[in-house]
Design a protein around this motif. Sequence first.
Motif, PDB file in Angstrom:
ATOM      1  N   GLY A  22     -43.462 -38.459 -19.943  1.00 12.36           N
ATOM      2  CA  GLY A  22     -42.764 -37.515 -19.199  1.00 12.36           C
ATOM      3  C   GLY A  22     -43.241 -36.101 -19.787  1.00 12.36           C
ATOM      4  O   GLY A  22     -42.982 -35.173 -19.308  1.00 12.36           O
ATOM      5  N   SER A  23     -43.765 -36.239 -20.896  1.00 14.67           N
ATOM      6  CA  SER A  23     -44.057 -34.834 -21.626  1.00 14.67           C
ATOM      7  C   SER A  23     -45.283 -34.333 -20.806  1.00 14.67           C
ATOM      8  O   SER A  23     -45.618 -33.042 -20.952  1.00 14.67           O
ATOM      9  CB  SER A  23     -44.474 -34.958 -23.064  1.00 14.67           C
ATOM     10  N   PHE A  24     -45.927 -35.025 -20.071  1.00 11.31           N
ATOM     11  CA  PHE A  24     -47.104 -34.516 -19.161  1.00 11.31           C
ATOM     12  C   PHE A  24     -46.697 -34.010 -17.960  1.00 11.31           C
ATOM     13  O   PHE A  24     -47.491 -33.769 -17.061  1.00 11.31           O
ATOM     14  CB  PHE A  24     -48.124 -35.742 -19.248  1.00 11.31           C
ATOM     15  N   ILE A  25     -45.282 -34.107 -17.366  1.00  9.67           N
ATOM     16  CA  ILE A  25     -44.854 -33.733 -16.444  1.00  9.67           C
ATOM     17  C   ILE A  25     -44.145 -32.243 -16.656  1.00  9.67           C
ATOM     18  O   ILE A  25     -42.933 -32.254 -17.029  1.00  9.67           O
ATOM     19  CB  ILE A  25     -43.842 -34.508 -15.827  1.00  9.67           C
ATOM     20  N   PRO A  26     -44.985 -31.106 -16.381  1.00  8.15           N
ATOM     21  CA  PRO A  26     -44.209 -29.705 -16.833  1.00  8.15           C
ATOM     22  C   PRO A  26     -43.087 -29.292 -15.776  1.00  8.15           C
ATOM     23  O   PRO A  26     -43.108 -29.598 -14.701  1.00  8.15           O
ATOM     24  CB  PRO A  26     -45.380 -28.797 -16.609  1.00  8.15           C
ATOM     25  N   LEU A  27     -42.288 -28.794 -16.401  1.00  4.60           N
ATOM     26  CA  LEU A  27     -41.118 -27.880 -15.811  1.00  4.60           C
ATOM     27  C   LEU A  27     -41.238 -26.624 -15.790  1.00  4.60           C
ATOM     28  O   LEU A  27     -40.274 -25.620 -15.425  1.00  4.60           O
ATOM     29  CB  LEU A  27     -39.878 -28.436 -16.234  1.00  4.60           C
ATOM     30  N   GLY A  28     -42.263 -26.086 -16.552  1.00  3.42           N
ATOM     31  CA  GLY A  28     -42.393 -24.797 -16.673  1.00  3.42           C
ATOM     32  C   GLY A  28     -43.632 -24.517 -17.664  1.00  3.42           C
ATOM     33  O   GLY A  28     -44.354 -25.365 -17.876  1.00  3.42           O
ATOM     34  N   VAL A  31     -42.174 -26.504 -21.226  1.00  2.15           N
ATOM     35  CA  VAL A  31     -41.176 -27.627 -21.482  1.00  2.15           C
ATOM     36  C   VAL A  31     -41.498 -28.487 -20.282  1.00  2.15           C
ATOM     37  O   VAL A  31     -42.203 -28.221 -19.287  1.00  2.15           O
ATOM     38  CB  VAL A  31     -39.701 -26.894 -21.060  1.00  2.15           C
ATOM     39  N   ALA A  32     -41.079 -29.825 -20.440  1.00  2.00           N
ATOM     40  CA  ALA A  32     -41.680 -30.996 -19.577  1.00  2.00           C
ATOM     41  C   ALA A  32     -40.315 -32.000 -19.593  1.00  2.00           C
ATOM     42  O   ALA A  32     -39.259 -31.779 -20.032  1.00  2.00           O
ATOM     43  CB  ALA A  32     -42.736 -31.578 -20.134  1.00  2.00           C
ATOM     44  N   LEU A  33     -40.496 -33.148 -18.952  1.00  2.00           N
ATOM     45  CA  LEU A  33     -39.547 -34.316 -19.014  1.00  2.00           C
ATOM     46  C   LEU A  33     -39.685 -35.078 -19.937  1.00  2.00           C
ATOM     47  O   LEU A  33     -39.388 -36.364 -19.795  1.00  2.00           O
ATOM     48  CB  LEU A  33     -39.710 -34.934 -17.328  1.00  2.00           C
ATOM     49  N   ASP A  34     -39.942 -34.590 -21.021  1.00  2.00           N
ATOM     50  CA  ASP A  34     -40.096 -35.504 -22.282  1.00  2.00           C
ATOM     51  C   ASP A  34     -38.778 -36.070 -22.802  1.00  2.00           C
ATOM     52  O   ASP A  34     -38.606 -37.069 -23.343  1.00  2.00           O
ATOM     53  CB  ASP A  34     -40.652 -34.667 -23.305  1.00  2.00           C
ATOM     54  N   SER A  35     -37.394 -35.268 -22.542  1.00  2.00           N
ATOM     55  CA  SER A  35     -36.408 -35.857 -23.159  1.00  2.00           C
ATOM     56  C   SER A  35     -35.413 -36.657 -21.866  1.00  2.00           C
ATOM     57  O   SER A  35     -34.403 -37.028 -22.128  1.00  2.00           O
ATOM     58  CB  SER A  35     -35.444 -34.646 -23.397  1.00  2.00           C
ATOM     59  N   LEU A  36     -36.167 -36.792 -20.567  1.00  2.00           N
ATOM     60  CA  LEU A  36     -35.288 -37.651 -19.780  1.00  2.00           C
ATOM     61  C   LEU A  36     -35.047 -38.879 -20.083  1.00  2.00           C
ATOM     62  O   LEU A  36     -34.004 -39.661 -19.843  1.00  2.00           O
ATOM     63  CB  LEU A  36     -35.979 -37.719 -18.267  1.00  2.00           C
ATOM     64  N   ALA A  37     -36.177 -39.771 -20.845  1.00  2.00           N
ATOM     65  CA  ALA A  37     -35.997 -40.929 -21.120  1.00  2.00           C
ATOM     66  C   ALA A  37     -35.033 -41.079 -21.930  1.00  2.00           C
ATOM     67  O   ALA A  37     -34.191 -42.237 -22.292  1.00  2.00           O
ATOM     68  CB  ALA A  37     -37.284 -41.606 -21.593  1.00  2.00           C
ATOM     69  N   GLY A  38     -34.913 -40.055 -23.315  1.00  2.95           N
ATOM     70  CA  GLY A  38     -33.907 -40.121 -24.190  1.00  2.95           C
ATOM     71  C   GLY A  38     -32.539 -40.096 -23.464  1.00  2.95           C
ATOM     72  O   GLY A  38     -31.483 -40.706 -24.113  1.00  2.95           O
ATOM     73  N   TYR A  39     -32.312 -39.035 -22.675  1.00  2.18           N
ATOM     74  CA  TYR A  39     -30.778 -39.041 -22.093  1.00  2.18           C
ATOM     75  C   TYR A  39     -30.468 -40.089 -21.345  1.00  2.18           C
ATOM     76  O   TYR A  39     -29.289 -40.641 -21.440  1.00  2.18           O
ATOM     77  CB  TYR A  39     -30.978 -37.758 -21.365  1.00  2.18           C
ATOM     78  N   PRO A 131     -37.070 -15.144 -24.644  1.00  2.00           N
ATOM     79  CA  PRO A 131     -37.303 -15.539 -23.154  1.00  2.00           C
ATOM     80  C   PRO A 131     -37.465 -17.077 -23.144  1.00  2.00           C
ATOM     81  O   PRO A 131     -37.289 -17.613 -21.801  1.00  2.00           O
ATOM     82  CB  PRO A 131     -38.993 -14.850 -22.998  1.00  2.00           C
ATOM     83  N   TYR A 132     -37.348 -17.687 -23.892  1.00  2.00           N
ATOM     84  CA  TYR A 132     -37.358 -19.368 -24.087  1.00  2.00           C
ATOM     85  C   TYR A 132     -35.927 -19.675 -23.709  1.00  2.00           C
ATOM     86  O   TYR A 132     -35.813 -20.907 -23.536  1.00  2.00           O
ATOM     87  CB  TYR A 132     -37.971 -19.843 -25.265  1.00  2.00           C
ATOM     88  N   PHE A 133     -34.875 -19.175 -24.188  1.00  2.00           N
ATOM     89  CA  PHE A 133     -33.515 -19.665 -23.955  1.00  2.00           C
ATOM     90  C   PHE A 133     -33.359 -19.953 -22.593  1.00  2.00           C
ATOM     91  O   PHE A 133     -32.993 -21.199 -22.237  1.00  2.00           O
ATOM     92  CB  PHE A 133     -32.474 -18.430 -24.289  1.00  2.00           C
ATOM     93  N   PRO A 134     -33.725 -19.205 -21.512  1.00  2.00           N
ATOM     94  CA  PRO A 134     -33.311 -19.647 -20.102  1.00  2.00           C
ATOM     95  C   PRO A 134     -34.329 -21.010 -19.665  1.00  2.00           C
ATOM     96  O   PRO A 134     -33.848 -21.774 -18.958  1.00  2.00           O
ATOM     97  CB  PRO A 134     -33.506 -18.461 -19.128  1.00  2.00           C
ATOM     98  N   ILE A 135     -35.570 -20.868 -19.957  1.00  2.00           N
ATOM     99  CA  ILE A 135     -36.390 -21.907 -19.729  1.00  2.00           C
ATOM    100  C   ILE A 135     -36.022 -23.144 -20.521  1.00  2.00           C
ATOM    101  O   ILE A 135     -36.383 -24.270 -19.503  1.00  2.00           O
ATOM    102  CB  ILE A 135     -37.975 -21.574 -20.337  1.00  2.00           C
ATOM    103  N   LEU A 136     -35.559 -23.100 -21.732  1.00  2.00           N
ATOM    104  CA  LEU A 136     -35.330 -24.485 -22.144  1.00  2.00           C
ATOM    105  C   LEU A 136     -33.989 -25.064 -21.865  1.00  2.00           C
ATOM    106  O   LEU A 136     -33.845 -26.488 -21.526  1.00  2.00           O
ATOM    107  CB  LEU A 136     -35.156 -23.962 -23.810  1.00  2.00           C
ATOM    108  N   ALA A 137     -33.065 -23.938 -21.282  1.00  2.00           N
ATOM    109  CA  ALA A 137     -31.701 -24.238 -20.769  1.00  2.00           C
ATOM    110  C   ALA A 137     -32.022 -24.872 -19.416  1.00  2.00           C
ATOM    111  O   ALA A 137     -31.257 -26.102 -19.109  1.00  2.00           O
ATOM    112  CB  ALA A 137     -30.998 -23.131 -20.604  1.00  2.00           C
TER     113      ALA A 137
END
Length: 158
Positions: A22-28, A31-39, A131-137
């Motif tokens: 998931g860390s190779f699927i970018p959202l910006g 950031v990426a979908l790396d924490s999807l599996a953990g959640y 600038p990273y606050f809205p991207i990470l949120a």
Amino acid sequence: MFRLSTRRVARITVFLALSVAGSFIPLGPTVALDSLAGYFVAAYYGLPEGAIVLALGCMLSHFTKGLIALIPIIWTSYPAMALAGSLYAYCYRRFRKPLNIVFAIALAVFVNTFGVLIPLCFVWGLAMMLPYFPILAYASFINAFIAALLADAVKRYR
């Protein structure tokens, strides 16, 4: 008490591999979908596995993205991710629907965003990190929301 059985170790390993994928699927940009599996693990299997997968998945994501050289600076993100997973698992299991999903996502996004970036503000300054606050949120919300949908779907059709 948390006991590491073979089944738990295998489950954690499989979802860590999914976290790296998931860390190779970018959202910006960063950031990426790396924490999807953990959640998902936090919602479906509970607290210890979810916290482990989120913290180690964050570390492995940093390995794959080349950010591991910043470990002296970004080491605060791993406990913050474990705390986000713990609160996500607690709220997801403690409250009834739909409040469980709302509280779990809200707390996970808050802890993920501010728990990771506030300590970095002391290193790089607020102007650099703002600038990273809205991207990470945004990315944390997407990860937690999709994980909640997947956990509900798996629970419903299992």
